[in-house]
Design a protein around this motif. Structure first.
Motif, PDB file in Angstrom:
ATOM      1  N   UNK A  40      23.322 -16.785  65.006  1.00 45.08           N
ATOM      2  CA  UNK A  40      24.262 -17.196  64.791  1.00 45.08           C
ATOM      3  C   UNK A  40      25.717 -17.044  64.497  1.00 45.08           C
ATOM      4  N   UNK A  41      27.046 -17.501  65.002  1.00 42.90           N
ATOM      5  CA  UNK A  41      28.049 -17.446  65.105  1.00 42.90           C
ATOM      6  C   UNK A  41      28.486 -16.506  66.245  1.00 42.90           C
ATOM      7  N   UNK A  42      27.388 -15.768  67.393  1.00 41.01           N
ATOM      8  CA  UNK A  42      28.506 -15.018  68.301  1.00 41.01           C
ATOM      9  C   UNK A  42      29.163 -16.380  68.933  1.00 41.01           C
ATOM     10  N   UNK A  43      30.186 -15.216  69.583  1.00 42.52           N
ATOM     11  CA  UNK A  43      30.821 -16.214  69.880  1.00 42.52           C
ATOM     12  C   UNK A  43      30.641 -16.608  71.683  1.00 42.52           C
TER      13      UNK A  43
END
Lengths: 181, 181
Positions: free
Chosen positions: B174-177
């Motif tokens: 999660x949190x990848x651009x």
DNA sequence: TGACAAACGGAGCCGTCACTCCGGATTATC
DNA sequence: GATAATCCGGAGTGACGGCTCCGTTTGTCA
């Protein structure tokens, strides 16, 4: 080489290309000969072995792929150029793997052909990768080796869930949180 | 069933498991019989067809994999649990299914085995995925379908560059651009 | 312990596939 | 148009793999 011989060689190669793309390297030499409108003997005169024929086919399609890929160097966004190549590759090899059990007996592997093939593909990959990394949009700790592995993997992923390819590409983007490990 | 019959069935299954893991489904029935210390007739009495035998082997190894995987439910970090399963799978299928493209040649599809064989793997995957997503450490827009595709893809990636597996896993975090697209 | 069903072994059948061989057809050369 | 070099077709060969068949052996049970 006599002119009719050259013509027949081309016919065989074309038929092999079509049939292999369609149903994998499992096609028998006889089927290829029939599709080419030629006797089996003719096939083996032009290609000493089935493996040689298959290898030729792969080299040809690989060369075509690389040629098309080179055009991507003109794209403004270097990451998009790289990703487009990977997406194309995934599409292609998912089609090729469609029916193509590996011909272990003949020692022919699609993956190998894709991986080693022409030295031009690694070169192209390296160029595209370097440019995207220089632009800061692809994570810098990735080498051509791993990129090649991902390319092959993407081909298999695409077969089962096309969207999985995008997930793999996301893993290549710069700025992802590399939390633990 | 007579006791010796049961014993022989087990011996055949064990030999098939070993040989297939070692050199792929390309092994001949005769080799399996020999390795099991049994005649070919015996093999075909217990398994009506080679495909049936291979399928049985696959189901067994799948069941073992799922059983081991269930233990991961006890790990404190749900994402690490999921990732560990995927890493194990990659290692297994890159080693075991060295020539596993040949599954298709034998008319056996990983999909089928996964789907019909045991519904337990998808279930386990779904559970691990849901927990990791609930914890917010795996991107929420991923389904079991895509996860399965990635699992298979990771197996192929590991063959060529083991580190590529980690790249795939990074794409799941999660949190990848998700820049464009 | 004898009798019989059940299981065994492996030679052999059938089909397929890569590859060879050679009489006949085709092409190039003069 | 004759001749020689080249190429063609496809039946045939050998190897191999899945599967069957049946004479022989083995386990079981009364």
């Amino acid at each position: 080489m006599r002119s009719d011989a050259a013509q027949n060689r081309a016919k065989v190669l074309a038929a092999a290309q079509r049939l292999i793309a369609q149903s994998g390297v499992g096609v028998s030499t006889e089927e290829i000969a029939k599709a080419a409108g030629v006797g089996i003997g003719t096939v083996f005169r032009h290609f000493p072995t089935k493996e040689a024929l298959v290898s030729e086919v792969f080299k040809a399609s690989m060369a075509a792929f690389v040629d098309e890929g080179r055009a991507l160097l003109d794209l403004p966004d270097p990451r998009e150029a790289l990703f487009t190549l990977l997406r194309r590759s995934a599409k292609l090899s998912s089609a090729k793997h469609a029916h193509a059990g590996a011909l272990a007996a003949a020692g022919i592997s699609v993956d190998e052909a894709v991986a080693e093939g022409r030295a031009e593909l690694p070169e192209l990959l390296a160029t595209l990768l370097a440019r995207a990394q220089a632009a800061g949009t692809v994570r810098p700790d990735v080498g051509v080796q791993e990129l090649t592995a991902l390319m092959i993997a993407a081909g298999h992923a695409a077969k089962h869930a096309p969207r999985a390819v995008d997930l793999i590409l996301d893993g290549l983007k710069a700025g992802s949180p590399r939390l633990n490990r």
